[in-house]
Design a protein around this motif. Sequence first.
Motif, PDB file in Angstrom:
ATOM      1  N   THR A 325      -0.901  41.046 -41.833  1.00  0.00           N
ATOM      2  CA  THR A 325      -2.275  41.586 -41.881  1.00  0.00           C
ATOM      3  C   THR A 325      -2.636  42.400 -40.649  1.00  0.00           C
ATOM      4  O   THR A 325      -3.757  42.904 -40.534  1.00  0.00           O
ATOM      5  CB  THR A 325      -3.286  40.439 -42.036  1.00  0.00           C
ATOM      6  OG1 THR A 325      -3.111  39.498 -40.962  1.00  0.00           O
ATOM      7  CG2 THR A 325      -3.105  39.726 -43.359  1.00  0.00           C
ATOM      8  N   GLU A 327      -1.795  45.362 -39.605  1.00  0.00           N
ATOM      9  CA  GLU A 327      -2.100  46.773 -39.846  1.00  0.00           C
ATOM     10  C   GLU A 327      -3.510  46.980 -40.387  1.00  0.00           C
ATOM     11  O   GLU A 327      -4.184  47.950 -40.054  1.00  0.00           O
ATOM     12  CB  GLU A 327      -1.078  47.345 -40.835  1.00  0.00           C
ATOM     13  CG  GLU A 327      -1.213  48.847 -41.030  1.00  0.00           C
ATOM     14  CD  GLU A 327      -0.153  49.398 -41.972  1.00  0.00           C
ATOM     15  OE1 GLU A 327      -0.335  50.541 -42.438  1.00  0.00           O
ATOM     16  OE2 GLU A 327       0.850  48.697 -42.235  1.00  0.00           O
ATOM     17  N   LYS A 328      -4.003  46.028 -41.226  1.00  0.00           N
ATOM     18  CA  LYS A 328      -5.335  46.177 -41.833  1.00  0.00           C
ATOM     19  C   LYS A 328      -6.432  45.446 -41.059  1.00  0.00           C
ATOM     20  O   LYS A 328      -7.608  45.530 -41.435  1.00  0.00           O
ATOM     21  CB  LYS A 328      -5.309  45.651 -43.274  1.00  0.00           C
ATOM     22  CG  LYS A 328      -4.597  46.577 -44.234  1.00  0.00           C
ATOM     23  CD  LYS A 328      -4.866  46.189 -45.683  1.00  0.00           C
ATOM     24  CE  LYS A 328      -4.291  47.213 -46.633  1.00  0.00           C
ATOM     25  NZ  LYS A 328      -4.586  46.887 -48.047  1.00  0.00           N
ATOM     26  N   LEU A 330      -7.321  42.339 -40.908  1.00  0.00           N
ATOM     27  CA  LEU A 330      -8.107  41.448 -41.772  1.00  0.00           C
ATOM     28  C   LEU A 330      -8.565  40.219 -41.011  1.00  0.00           C
ATOM     29  O   LEU A 330      -7.862  39.709 -40.124  1.00  0.00           O
ATOM     30  CB  LEU A 330      -7.265  41.006 -42.971  1.00  0.00           C
ATOM     31  CG  LEU A 330      -6.774  42.107 -43.918  1.00  0.00           C
ATOM     32  CD1 LEU A 330      -5.968  41.475 -45.057  1.00  0.00           C
ATOM     33  CD2 LEU A 330      -7.941  42.911 -44.486  1.00  0.00           C
ATOM     34  N   GLU A 363      -2.479  43.572 -49.938  1.00  0.00           N
ATOM     35  CA  GLU A 363      -2.349  44.932 -50.467  1.00  0.00           C
ATOM     36  C   GLU A 363      -3.659  45.448 -51.025  1.00  0.00           C
ATOM     37  O   GLU A 363      -4.013  46.617 -50.835  1.00  0.00           O
ATOM     38  CB  GLU A 363      -1.266  44.943 -51.546  1.00  0.00           C
ATOM     39  CG  GLU A 363      -1.013  46.316 -52.132  1.00  0.00           C
ATOM     40  CD  GLU A 363       0.093  46.303 -53.184  1.00  0.00           C
ATOM     41  OE1 GLU A 363       0.218  47.328 -53.881  1.00  0.00           O
ATOM     42  OE2 GLU A 363       0.797  45.284 -53.303  1.00  0.00           O
ATOM     43  N   LYS A 367      -9.391  47.568 -45.331  1.00  0.00           N
ATOM     44  CA  LYS A 367      -9.271  47.341 -43.892  1.00  0.00           C
ATOM     45  C   LYS A 367     -10.501  46.607 -43.376  1.00  0.00           C
ATOM     46  O   LYS A 367     -11.617  46.845 -43.833  1.00  0.00           O
ATOM     47  CB  LYS A 367      -9.114  48.674 -43.154  1.00  0.00           C
ATOM     48  CG  LYS A 367      -7.715  49.267 -43.248  1.00  0.00           C
ATOM     49  CD  LYS A 367      -7.569  50.469 -42.334  1.00  0.00           C
ATOM     50  CE  LYS A 367      -6.132  50.971 -42.355  1.00  0.00           C
ATOM     51  NZ  LYS A 367      -5.934  52.101 -41.414  1.00  0.00           N
TER      52      LYS A 367
END
Length: 460
Positions: A325, A327-328, A330, A363, A367
């Motif tokens: 997570t 990259e996003k 979260l 997925e 973001k």
Amino acid sequence: MGLIRGKKSLKCIFIRYILYFGLATILLITVYLFLFTIMIENHIILPANYSEQKLEENNSAILKVDKVNKNLIPEGCNYGVYNKGGNMLYGNFTVKQSEEAWTAIKNNQNNIFGDRFYKAFYRKKDICIVQYSIKTQFNSPLLRKYLLNAGSFGVVLFVLLFVGEVVLLSVVFARYISKEMKILIEVSDNIKRKDLNFEPKHSSIREIEEVIDSLNDMKNALKESLENQWDIEKSRKNQISALAHDIKTPLTIIKGNAELIKESSTEAYNIKCNDYILKSADEIQKYLRLLIDMTKSEDMLILKPAEIETKVFFKKIVDKEKALTTEKNLELINNVENIPDFFYADEELLYRAIMNVISNAIEYSPKYGKLIFKICGCEKVLEFVIEDSGNGFSKEDLKSAAEQFYRGDKSRNSKNHYGMGLFITNSFIKLHGGFMELSNSEEIGGARVVLKIPLDISNK
């Protein structure tokens, strides 16, 4: 069902056959008696008392004639003329017959053995004894010689005609049933050959029609099943083809960056290329893992349950979740509720099942969204709950998301989503004796997946 009600039952057909048999037998007896009467009236057959009547008619002549001759004796009869002492003077009796005839008259018996009758004519000087039978005879000497007596011949003929009637009606009935059964055989043969596009013929017999209807339902069900199977196989081939195509991309990246490393002397550039290579290798590994899962089924997997420490397993998933997570960015909400210290499961399969759901959740999460993962103990069941803050499941998703190759909203066009994640997860959970529940999260608005397995599957 209305068509079946109008059909004839086997019971009615058998009753009809019995009625036809009875009527044919009555008709046969009537015709037989009629013909027998006509033949008697036309003197083709002589009545049973013919000899007796003739002897009565010739009684006077036999008593008065000087010498009895065979013209006075009816055909088919034997006779003998005796003196008062019992010696046969003349006639056509054999020695044995003459003795039997004299003994019968002497003992006042007019019948011996039930089929030989005797009549005595007491003349002035001698006694004439005539032996006759009371049974129907053919008038023709030739027929009398080569055939049975008319009565026995008539019985034999009637039996033969009766047997012929039975055979004829049986053949007609058998052909009718055989014709109807051929319809049934034709339907079953078509199904056997997997020729499922035919329209079955209909039978006039209710029971056979019911079987044909059942076979037709089976044909339709088989056709639907085969079509679904063909669709799945077609989809499987398409997905494998897509995966194979997608594997080319990271391979190209690896190859290209490896050549750049070979040619470049800049350390910073080499590090960048190395990162691309590692990411592409991870991507290939992910594709290959999905490809392997696609070729497996529940029947091919072997469950290997073992004791698992709950908190250690929870931490393993959370660590992987954090890595995925990043990259996003979260917000992760991880929690445990009333969990046991240990539980039994196949750790590898359960881990892959949970991570499939978490990967999907990441997925489809936006973001800076939220992701919930928690483990709950409830009676003898352990629950793994994953919720995301994406768009959630549609009505169609809730109905079909666990099906193989189902891709949901096709507008997303995610190359990492091949409609296998939830199908594989569901297969692994079912292998544990558990089940999967799909719904939408009331807390953060996205999809909610709950995986439930028994706490102890060591005896499974």
